[in-house]
Each structure stands twice: as C-alpha cells, then as structure tokens.
Design a protein around this motif. Structure first.
Motif, PDB file in Angstrom:
ATOM      1  N   PHE A  95       0.830  -1.215   0.000  1.00  0.00           N
ATOM      2  CA  PHE A  95       0.000   0.000   0.000  1.00  0.00           C
ATOM      3  C   PHE A  95       0.864   1.265   0.000  1.00  0.00           C
ATOM      4  O   PHE A  95       0.515   2.261  -0.636  1.00  0.00           O
ATOM      5  CB  PHE A  95      -0.907  -0.016   1.234  1.00  0.00           C
ATOM      6  CG  PHE A  95      -1.708   1.241   1.402  1.00  0.00           C
ATOM      7  CD1 PHE A  95      -2.827   1.467   0.614  1.00  0.00           C
ATOM      8  CD2 PHE A  95      -1.333   2.196   2.334  1.00  0.00           C
ATOM      9  CE1 PHE A  95      -3.568   2.635   0.769  1.00  0.00           C
ATOM     10  CE2 PHE A  95      -2.059   3.364   2.487  1.00  0.00           C
ATOM     11  CZ  PHE A  95      -3.181   3.583   1.696  1.00  0.00           C
ATOM     12  N   ARG A  96       2.003   1.203   0.703  1.00  0.00           N
ATOM     13  CA  ARG A  96       2.876   2.384   0.715  1.00  0.00           C
ATOM     14  C   ARG A  96       3.432   2.679  -0.675  1.00  0.00           C
ATOM     15  O   ARG A  96       3.518   3.839  -1.094  1.00  0.00           O
ATOM     16  CB  ARG A  96       4.028   2.151   1.705  1.00  0.00           C
ATOM     17  CG  ARG A  96       5.053   3.285   1.739  1.00  0.00           C
ATOM     18  CD  ARG A  96       4.407   4.575   2.189  1.00  0.00           C
ATOM     19  NE  ARG A  96       5.331   5.686   2.157  1.00  0.00           N
ATOM     20  CZ  ARG A  96       5.582   6.444   1.081  1.00  0.00           C
ATOM     21  NH1 ARG A  96       4.960   6.196  -0.073  1.00  0.00           N
ATOM     22  NH2 ARG A  96       6.427   7.454   1.158  1.00  0.00           N
ATOM     23  N   VAL A  97       3.780   1.655  -1.426  1.00  0.00           N
ATOM     24  CA  VAL A  97       4.280   1.855  -2.789  1.00  0.00           C
ATOM     25  C   VAL A  97       3.175   2.398  -3.688  1.00  0.00           C
ATOM     26  O   VAL A  97       3.385   3.339  -4.469  1.00  0.00           O
ATOM     27  CB  VAL A  97       4.839   0.531  -3.339  1.00  0.00           C
ATOM     28  CG1 VAL A  97       5.256   0.687  -4.794  1.00  0.00           C
ATOM     29  CG2 VAL A  97       6.024   0.050  -2.496  1.00  0.00           C
ATOM     30  N   SER A  98       1.982   1.806  -3.589  1.00  0.00           N
ATOM     31  CA  SER A  98       0.870   2.281  -4.410  1.00  0.00           C
ATOM     32  C   SER A  98       0.419   3.668  -3.991  1.00  0.00           C
ATOM     33  O   SER A  98      -0.036   4.458  -4.826  1.00  0.00           O
ATOM     34  CB  SER A  98      -0.302   1.294  -4.299  1.00  0.00           C
ATOM     35  OG  SER A  98      -1.414   1.743  -5.038  1.00  0.00           O
ATOM     36  N   TRP A  99       0.530   3.975  -2.715  1.00  0.00           N
ATOM     37  CA  TRP A  99       0.117   5.285  -2.221  1.00  0.00           C
ATOM     38  C   TRP A  99       0.905   6.415  -2.869  1.00  0.00           C
ATOM     39  O   TRP A  99       0.364   7.458  -3.222  1.00  0.00           O
ATOM     40  CB  TRP A  99       0.299   5.323  -0.709  1.00  0.00           C
ATOM     41  CG  TRP A  99      -0.073   6.636  -0.073  1.00  0.00           C
ATOM     42  CD1 TRP A  99      -1.313   7.026   0.308  1.00  0.00           C
ATOM     43  CD2 TRP A  99       0.815   7.709   0.254  1.00  0.00           C
ATOM     44  NE1 TRP A  99      -1.278   8.291   0.855  1.00  0.00           N
ATOM     45  CE2 TRP A  99       0.038   8.737   0.832  1.00  0.00           C
ATOM     46  CE3 TRP A  99       2.186   7.903   0.112  1.00  0.00           C
ATOM     47  CZ2 TRP A  99       0.588   9.928   1.262  1.00  0.00           C
ATOM     48  CZ3 TRP A  99       2.736   9.093   0.548  1.00  0.00           C
ATOM     49  CH2 TRP A  99       1.936  10.101   1.110  1.00  0.00           C
TER      50      TRP A  99
END
Length: 298
Positions: free
Chosen positions: A21-25
């Motif tokens: 999620f951090r990468v996609s965020w």
C-alpha cells in the motif's frame, strides 16, 4: 497449524500488504495531484482506491451467492484501476517531479481523457460501491445448518403420532389400594375387611388397540419357560410321534406341527427319519435273504 503459526502468518500478510500500500500510495498521490487535487485530497486519494479494495475483499469472505459475485466484481474493477494508475505513474516521469501540466496524464488526447475520467471517477465509485457492500454485509444472514438429522425428525414425528393415538382412549381414574386391615381380635363370623375395600369388578386397565412394536431386548420374565431342546432330543421326540405314520404322512410340515419346531429343523428331522426307515427296510430284506436258504434246507 497451531495458533502461533497462524498468528505469524497473519502478521506477515499484514506487513506485506502495508508495504504494498505504501508503494501504491506514492503513485496514486501523484496522479491525484496531476488531476487537480489539493494536498489533503491527494494524501487521502490512495485510501479511497486501495481502501475500497480491502473492503471488497472482506465482503467476499462474508457474503454468499449474487452478493459475493458483486463484491468480487468491485474488487477486480478497483484492482485493475489501481494497476492502470500505477502503470501511468511509471510511464510519465513528470508526475514524479510535479512539473506535469495540470490535468495531463498522457500525450495522446483520447488516452489522456480516459485516464483523467478514470482517476476522477474512482472516489465517486468508492462512495457508491462501498455503501452498497456495507449494506449487503449488514443485512446478510448466514445459512444455519440443521442440528437434527432426518432420522431424528422421523423418530420425533413417530413418537408424537403414537402418543396421540394412545391418548385417544381415556383411561379410568387410578385405583387407590385399600389400607391394610389392622390385626384386631375378631369374634367368630366377623370379617375384618369391608365390602367397599374390594376392587370393583368392572374396573379394568385401559388397553390400547394399536399394536406396539417391540424395542430392545425382551426381559427374562417375558421369555418362554420351555427349555431349548437339542437335536438329539428333537429326533427322539419325532421318532415317538411318527412311529405309526406312513411314509406319505412323514412330511416336514407334519413334523413341525407335531414337535413344535422350526421349518429348517423339521426338514432335517424328516430326512433323518426317512433315512432310518429306508435303512431298516434294507436290513429286513437282507435278513430275509439270509434266512431263506436255511429254511429251505430244514
């Protein structure tokens, strides 16, 4: 797998999902900024897209039937949309430096219009699909498995029907036994028991006309007191009974009725008695042949 192993697996899954999620965020935030979102909206935009994916995943685990298929479609659609936006973020380096033109995600106008429409419609879709999924989960009723088997239901129904039939005949009031007479010296001709203490002649116990099926073992008191006869005893009794019977009358059915035994044992007795009679006749013939020459010589 024990409880510790399951907890470790769940913790590892949460960690992987959090890092993904951090990468996609990062990518979704830059896309939202390029479409005109302010700093706060761009910060919350990834939660709108990837958060609904998590909600749809939980709904698929709870719902069943058509509702579950709807949740799977929402999950697939938002997963594909997040993938497309992350792919665009990787293709457009200007998005990383925030120097791209406002509202420009691709050089080709049709592709740019489609991407902008996709990016701006995801928040509205999250409101609609998220509300629908939550309503379906709240109104979902799990299927309850029956706690009784069909055999138990049939037994209960049979018991109820049988009890109803037995209660159709009213039983008379129970007879209260008379108290024991006190031992008192009585004169001659004086009875110590009153006539009213006797049980009325017409008072009989209620008897159900419906036949009962025997269940379980028969108690010892209800069994026949006649001892079980051995094969030798049956043969001796059959010999006595059929001593004056002709060969034509010597049948298994006649023996069964005479000695009161089973058909199988009666057939064995019939064959044995016929064999004995045949052997006796053969012995008589041989004796007659042996005595014939001696009588002629005399």
């Amino acid at each position: 797998m024990n409880r510790f192993g399951k907890g470790l697996l769940v913790a590892a899954l949460v960690g992987v999902v959090g890092m993904a999620f951090r990468v996609s965020w990062n990518a979704l935030r830059d896309v939202a900024t390029a479409t005109g979102a302010d700093e706060t909206a761009a910060f919350l935009y990834p939660f709108v897209v990837d958060g609904l994916m998590a909600l749809a995943l939980v709904a698929t685990l709870v719902l069943t039937g058509d509702a579950r298929r709807f949740a799977l479609r929402v999950l697939a659609a938002y997963t594909l949309a997040s993938l497309v936006l992350n792919y665009v973020h990787g293709l457009v380096p200007q998005l990383h430096d925030e120097v791209v033109d406002w509202g420009r995600l691709a050089d080709w106008d049709p592709a740019n219009w489609a991407l902008v429409l996709l990016a701006t419609s995801l928040p509205v879709g999250s409101i609609y699909f998220g509300s629908d999924l939550v309503a379906k989960v709240l109104h979902h009723r799990p299927i309850e498995t029956p706690t009784t088997t069909p055999n138990q239901d049939e037994s209960a129904e049979t018991y109820v029907n049988r009890s109803t039939a037995d209660l159709g005949v009213s039983a008379p009031a129970p007879i209260t036994p008379a108290p024991a007479a006190v031992a008192l010296p009585a004169g001659p001709g004086v009875s110590l028991v009153k006539s009213t203490d006797r049980v009325p002649v017409g008072a009989v116990a209620a008897e159900s006309t419906r036949p009962r099926r025997a269940t379980g073992r028969v108690p010892e008191a209800a069994r026949s007191s006649r001892p079980v006869r051995t094969a030798e005893e049956l043969l001796i009794e059959a010999r006595k009974v059929t001593a004056d019977w002709s060969d034509r009358e010597l049948t298994a059915e006649g023996i069964r009725k005479a000695v009161h035994t089973s058909p199988a044992k009666a057939r064995v007795l019939r064959d044995t008695l016929r064999a004995e009679r045949a052997a006796a006749r053969e012995a008589s013939k041989q004796a007659a042949r042996a005595a014939g020459p001696g009588e002629a010589a005399a």
